[in-house]
Motif scaffolding. Structure first.
Motif, PDB file in Angstrom:
ATOM      1  N   ILE A  80       0.842  -1.204   0.000  1.00 56.29           N
ATOM      2  CA  ILE A  80       0.000   0.000   0.000  1.00 56.29           C
ATOM      3  C   ILE A  80       0.877   1.255   0.000  1.00 56.29           C
ATOM      4  CG2 ILE A  80      -1.657   1.349   1.357  1.00 56.29           C
ATOM      5  CD1 ILE A  80      -2.859  -1.304   2.304  1.00 56.29           C
ATOM      6  N   PHE A  81       1.962   1.218   0.769  1.00 58.47           N
ATOM      7  CA  PHE A  81       2.905   2.339   0.795  1.00 58.47           C
ATOM      8  C   PHE A  81       3.477   2.592  -0.588  1.00 58.47           C
ATOM      9  CE2 PHE A  81       4.466   3.373   5.298  1.00 58.47           C
ATOM     10  CZ  PHE A  81       3.192   3.215   5.829  1.00 58.47           C
ATOM     11  N   VAL A  82       3.849   1.495  -1.271  1.00 57.19           N
ATOM     12  CA  VAL A  82       4.430   1.632  -2.614  1.00 57.19           C
ATOM     13  C   VAL A  82       3.396   2.215  -3.572  1.00 57.19           C
ATOM     14  CG1 VAL A  82       5.365   0.361  -4.577  1.00 57.19           C
ATOM     15  CG2 VAL A  82       6.089  -0.224  -2.263  1.00 57.19           C
ATOM     16  N   ALA A  83       2.162   1.695  -3.518  1.00 56.43           N
ATOM     17  CA  ALA A  83       1.107   2.170  -4.422  1.00 56.43           C
ATOM     18  C   ALA A  83       0.758   3.632  -4.165  1.00 56.43           C
ATOM     19  CB  ALA A  83      -0.137   1.299  -4.269  1.00 56.43           C
ATOM     20  N   ALA A  84       0.842   4.059  -2.902  1.00 60.42           N
ATOM     21  CA  ALA A  84       0.475   5.436  -2.542  1.00 60.42           C
ATOM     22  C   ALA A  84       1.675   6.383  -2.567  1.00 60.42           C
ATOM     23  CB  ALA A  84      -0.167   5.448  -1.160  1.00 60.42           C
ATOM     24  N   ASN A  85       2.851   5.844  -2.993  1.00 51.68           N
ATOM     25  CA  ASN A  85       4.083   6.654  -3.048  1.00 51.68           C
ATOM     26  C   ASN A  85       4.437   7.269  -1.697  1.00 51.68           C
ATOM     27  OD1 ASN A  85       4.611   6.251  -5.840  1.00 51.68           O
ATOM     28  ND2 ASN A  85       3.070   7.800  -6.354  1.00 51.68           N
ATOM     29  N   ILE A  86       4.260   6.508  -0.643  1.00 45.48           N
ATOM     30  CA  ILE A  86       4.634   6.975   0.691  1.00 45.48           C
ATOM     31  C   ILE A  86       6.113   6.681   0.899  1.00 45.48           C
ATOM     32  CG2 ILE A  86       4.270   6.638   3.164  1.00 45.48           C
ATOM     33  CD1 ILE A  86       1.382   5.908   2.558  1.00 45.48           C
ATOM     34  N   ASP A  87       6.920   7.736   1.003  1.00 48.41           N
ATOM     35  CA  ASP A  87       8.357   7.570   1.128  1.00 48.41           C
ATOM     36  C   ASP A  87       8.887   8.351   2.318  1.00 48.41           C
ATOM     37  OD1 ASP A  87       8.171  10.158   0.230  1.00 48.41           O
ATOM     38  OD2 ASP A  87       8.821   9.703  -1.817  1.00 48.41           O
ATOM     39  N   GLU A  88      10.185   8.669   2.300  1.00 50.34           N
ATOM     40  CA  GLU A  88      10.837   9.288   3.448  1.00 50.34           C
ATOM     41  C   GLU A  88      10.231  10.633   3.836  1.00 50.34           C
ATOM     42  OE1 GLU A  88      15.027   9.461   2.943  1.00 50.34           O
ATOM     43  OE2 GLU A  88      15.209   7.366   2.355  1.00 50.34           O
ATOM     44  N   GLY A  89       9.631  11.329   2.911  1.00 49.86           N
ATOM     45  CA  GLY A  89       9.072  12.640   3.214  1.00 49.86           C
ATOM     46  C   GLY A  89       7.721  12.587   3.900  1.00 49.86           C
ATOM     47  N   ASN A  90       7.162  11.398   4.065  1.00 48.32           N
ATOM     48  CA  ASN A  90       5.829  11.251   4.649  1.00 48.32           C
ATOM     49  C   ASN A  90       5.944  10.921   6.142  1.00 48.32           C
ATOM     50  OD1 ASN A  90       3.295   9.576   5.397  1.00 48.32           O
ATOM     51  ND2 ASN A  90       2.748  10.560   3.449  1.00 48.32           N
ATOM     52  N   TRP A  91       5.073  11.517   6.954  1.00 48.40           N
ATOM     53  CA  TRP A  91       5.138  11.290   8.397  1.00 48.40           C
ATOM     54  C   TRP A  91       4.843   9.840   8.760  1.00 48.40           C
ATOM     55  CZ3 TRP A  91       1.209   9.276  11.272  1.00 48.40           C
ATOM     56  CH2 TRP A  91      -0.065   9.254  10.696  1.00 48.40           C
ATOM     57  N   LEU A  92       4.014   9.155   7.944  1.00 49.94           N
ATOM     58  CA  LEU A  92       3.682   7.768   8.229  1.00 49.94           C
ATOM     59  C   LEU A  92       4.906   6.869   8.043  1.00 49.94           C
ATOM     60  CD1 LEU A  92       1.208   6.204   9.122  1.00 49.94           C
ATOM     61  CD2 LEU A  92       0.635   5.803   6.724  1.00 49.94           C
ATOM     62  N   TYR A  93       5.661   7.140   6.973  1.00 43.79           N
ATOM     63  CA  TYR A  93       6.903   6.393   6.752  1.00 43.79           C
ATOM     64  C   TYR A  93       7.860   6.641   7.918  1.00 43.79           C
ATOM     65  CZ  TYR A  93      11.420   5.108   4.740  1.00 43.79           C
ATOM     66  OH  TYR A  93      12.663   4.548   4.539  1.00 43.79           O
ATOM     67  N   SER A  94       7.974   7.900   8.329  1.00 46.03           N
ATOM     68  CA  SER A  94       8.880   8.256   9.426  1.00 46.03           C
ATOM     69  C   SER A  94       8.492   7.539  10.718  1.00 46.03           C
ATOM     70  CB  SER A  94       8.871   9.770   9.649  1.00 46.03           C
ATOM     71  OG  SER A  94       9.313  10.450   8.496  1.00 46.03           O
ATOM     72  N   PHE A  95       7.185   7.362  10.923  1.00 41.44           N
ATOM     73  CA  PHE A  95       6.719   6.667  12.122  1.00 41.44           C
ATOM     74  C   PHE A  95       7.183   5.209  12.120  1.00 41.44           C
ATOM     75  CE2 PHE A  95       3.454   3.908  14.029  1.00 41.44           C
ATOM     76  CZ  PHE A  95       3.523   4.349  15.340  1.00 41.44           C
ATOM     77  N   PHE A  96       6.991   4.514  10.988  1.00 36.58           N
ATOM     78  CA  PHE A  96       7.428   3.114  10.899  1.00 36.58           C
ATOM     79  C   PHE A  96       8.942   2.999  10.982  1.00 36.58           C
ATOM     80  CE2 PHE A  96       3.130   2.453   9.259  1.00 36.58           C
ATOM     81  CZ  PHE A  96       2.802   1.250   9.851  1.00 36.58           C
ATOM     82  N   ALA A  97       9.651   3.948  10.383  1.00 43.95           N
ATOM     83  CA  ALA A  97      11.110   3.953  10.465  1.00 43.95           C
ATOM     84  C   ALA A  97      11.560   4.115  11.914  1.00 43.95           C
ATOM     85  CB  ALA A  97      11.687   5.069   9.596  1.00 43.95           C
ATOM     86  N   PHE A  98      10.870   4.981  12.652  1.00 45.58           N
ATOM     87  CA  PHE A  98      11.209   5.202  14.058  1.00 45.58           C
ATOM     88  C   PHE A  98      10.988   3.933  14.883  1.00 45.58           C
ATOM     89  CE2 PHE A  98       9.731   6.312  18.348  1.00 45.58           C
ATOM     90  CZ  PHE A  98      10.861   6.958  18.832  1.00 45.58           C
ATOM     91  N   ILE A  99       9.837   3.287  14.682  1.00 47.48           N
ATOM     92  CA  ILE A  99       9.537   2.058  15.435  1.00 47.48           C
ATOM     93  C   ILE A  99      10.566   0.972  15.124  1.00 47.48           C
ATOM     94  CG2 ILE A  99       7.870   0.202  15.774  1.00 47.48           C
ATOM     95  CD1 ILE A  99       7.058   2.855  17.029  1.00 47.48           C
ATOM     96  N   SER A 100      10.911   0.803  13.848  1.00 52.93           N
ATOM     97  CA  SER A 100      11.889  -0.224  13.474  1.00 52.93           C
ATOM     98  C   SER A 100      13.253   0.079  14.066  1.00 52.93           C
ATOM     99  CB  SER A 100      11.972  -0.340  11.951  1.00 52.93           C
ATOM    100  OG  SER A 100      12.410   0.873  11.372  1.00 52.93           O
ATOM    101  N   ASN A 101      13.638   1.358  14.085  1.00 51.19           N
ATOM    102  CA  ASN A 101      14.940   1.740  14.650  1.00 51.19           C
ATOM    103  C   ASN A 101      14.975   1.504  16.160  1.00 51.19           C
ATOM    104  OD1 ASN A 101      16.075   2.509  12.212  1.00 51.19           O
ATOM    105  ND2 ASN A 101      15.380   4.625  12.390  1.00 51.19           N
ATOM    106  N   VAL A 102      13.862   1.799  16.837  1.00 47.32           N
ATOM    107  CA  VAL A 102      13.787   1.550  18.275  1.00 47.32           C
ATOM    108  C   VAL A 102      13.957   0.058  18.564  1.00 47.32           C
ATOM    109  CG1 VAL A 102      12.221   1.516  20.267  1.00 47.32           C
ATOM    110  CG2 VAL A 102      12.406   3.569  18.854  1.00 47.32           C
ATOM    111  N   PHE A 103      13.283  -0.780  17.786  1.00 53.06           N
ATOM    112  CA  PHE A 103      13.352  -2.229  17.996  1.00 53.06           C
ATOM    113  C   PHE A 103      14.772  -2.746  17.782  1.00 53.06           C
ATOM    114  CE2 PHE A 103      12.694  -6.625  16.311  1.00 53.06           C
ATOM    115  CZ  PHE A 103      12.291  -7.188  17.518  1.00 53.06           C
TER     116      PHE A 103
END
Length: 412
Positions: A23-46
């Motif tokens: 869904i992220f790929v289809a919606a072009n959600i990348d580094e500039g999107n807050w939703l991408y940043s949220f998942f990146a943050f969670i993965s980095n914390v883990f």
């Protein structure tokens, strides 16, 4: 979710992550999107939570594991069996890769891009330097810089000294044993968050790579994935059945949490706490064996990396139209095995040691640019095989040493 077993929680998380990632790929959600940043943050914390455990867990588990052997002859027995296992399986993996790449010729007809960048070859060290660097000049510095090989070397020496000191070292042994139990308790807490961490990691990976970038390299990817699958089935499962006296299904069910963490993090070191917990709690391997085999394996046992480097080297040669003789391929086989042993248990380490393999047979180093686009995804698969190899080794060595709890499922 809490009522479900951990392996089922992880499977559900993985399946949902693939859907969300697409869904992220289809919606072009990348580094500039807050939703991408949220998942990146969670993965980095883990990942940070897991990495937080690596050094203290390696030190305490190795010291307790080695010192717990008590008998110096037992220590030598486990040591030589572990080393023989690591060398043999790494060589087999590289050989499987070379056979498959000669059958399928994935590099034939490949169009080489014009702007190829290669990793910095200055980061490489010679084989002799790799072994020399295992000996720390300052153990404290090795701990602060997370020099895993040096930490392992020093920790093993402390454990050996405690074995020879016997009762005199009992207070120190009790201290490290208590520290080890504390680290295992923290590991259990962090693993309760694993389904959420895995979900975030896989979503981010799919969002980063998309789907179209893999099409031109599908055959190359197929050869590596087939090789990893064959290595798992032919080498690991055979060893599990014959020497480990365990049903492969039982084995895979027991180490599934470690496999999934290895797949999502692409780091053998980061998976180490989970690997220790899986083989001890689920497969009955004694701590004395697991705490020696697994930390050492996370650093030097890189079967998936050896297979990948052999395939990638021949793929690059085929892409450039360079014919390699049997002698040259044997050099690749040996160099890939040794380079894999020297590769760090962190994401992307295989790309750096790949330069060593290419230079061994005078292949163009810039050819690494051909495989950069899909390396991260393949890194996840080859790391998961690396970790399964470590777990297989712990079962095999434990069974030969009589260090598996009675009641663990065996086969005739």
């Amino acid at each position: 979710m809490k009522k479900l077993p951990m392996w089922l929680q992880m499977v559900i998380s993985m399946a949902l992550a693939v859907i969300v990632g697409l869904i992220f790929v289809a919606a072009n959600i990348d580094e500039g999107n807050w939703l991408y940043s949220f998942f990146a943050f969670i993965s980095n914390v883990f990942i940070r939570l897991i990495n937080m455990l690596v050094v203290p867990l390696v030190v305490t588990s190795l010291i307790v594991g080695v010192a717990g052997l008590k008998d110096p002859l037992k220590l030598g027995s486990i040591g030589w069996k572990t080393i023989v296992y690591f060398i043999s399986t790494t060589f087999c993996a590289a050989l499987i890769g070379l056979i498959l790449v000669n059958i399928f010729h994935p590099g034939n007809g490949f169009t080489i891009p014009s702007d190829i960048k290669a990793p910095d070859s200055n980061k490489l060290t010679s084989l002799s330097d790799t072994f020399l660097n295992m000996i720390p000049t300052n153990p404290i510095q090795a701990l602060t810089q997370t020099s895993i090989l040096q930490i392992i070397f020093f920790s093993i020496f402390i454990g050996i000294a405690m074995v020879f000191l016997g009762e005199k070292a009992k207070p120190a042994y009790n201290f490290f044993e208590a520290c080890f139990e504390i680290m295992m308790k923290i590991t259990a807490w962090i693993m309760a968050l694993a389904p959420y961490g895995v979900f975030a990691l896989i979503v981010k990976t799919i969002a980063d790579n998309g789907t179209t970038v893999f099409a031109p390299l599908a055959k190359y990817m197929f050869v590596i994935l087939l090789g990893l699958f064959l290595h798992l089935c032919i080498v690991y499962f055979s060893l599990i059945k014959t020497l480990g006296k365990m049903n492969p299904i039982t084995f895979m069910r027991g180490v599934f949490p470690a496999w999934l963490i290895a797949f999502s993090t692409a780091s053998s070191n980061a998976t180490l706490p989970v690997s220790l917990r899986s083989v001890e709690n689920n497969l009955g391997v004694s701590n004395r064996v697991s705490s020696f085999v697994l930390p050492l394996g996370a650093t030097v046992n890189m079967d998936g990396t050896a297979l990948y480097e052999g395939v990638a080297a021949l793929f690059i040669a085929q892409a450039y139209g360079i014919h390699l003789s049997i002698g040259a391929q044997i050099i690749i086989l040996l160099t890939a095995s040794l380079a894999a042993i020297g590769a760090a248990g962190i994401p992307g380490a295989g790309l750096i040691t790949m330069v060593l393999v290419l230079n061994a047979v005078n292949l163009p180093v810039e050819g690494i640019g051909l495989i950069l686009a899909v390396d991260r995804l393949l890194d996840m698969f080859r790391t998961s095989i690396n970790v399964l190899g470590d777990c297989t080794g712990s079962v095999v060595v434990a069974r030969r040493e009589g260090e598996i709890e009675e009641g663990t499922e065996q086969i005739a």
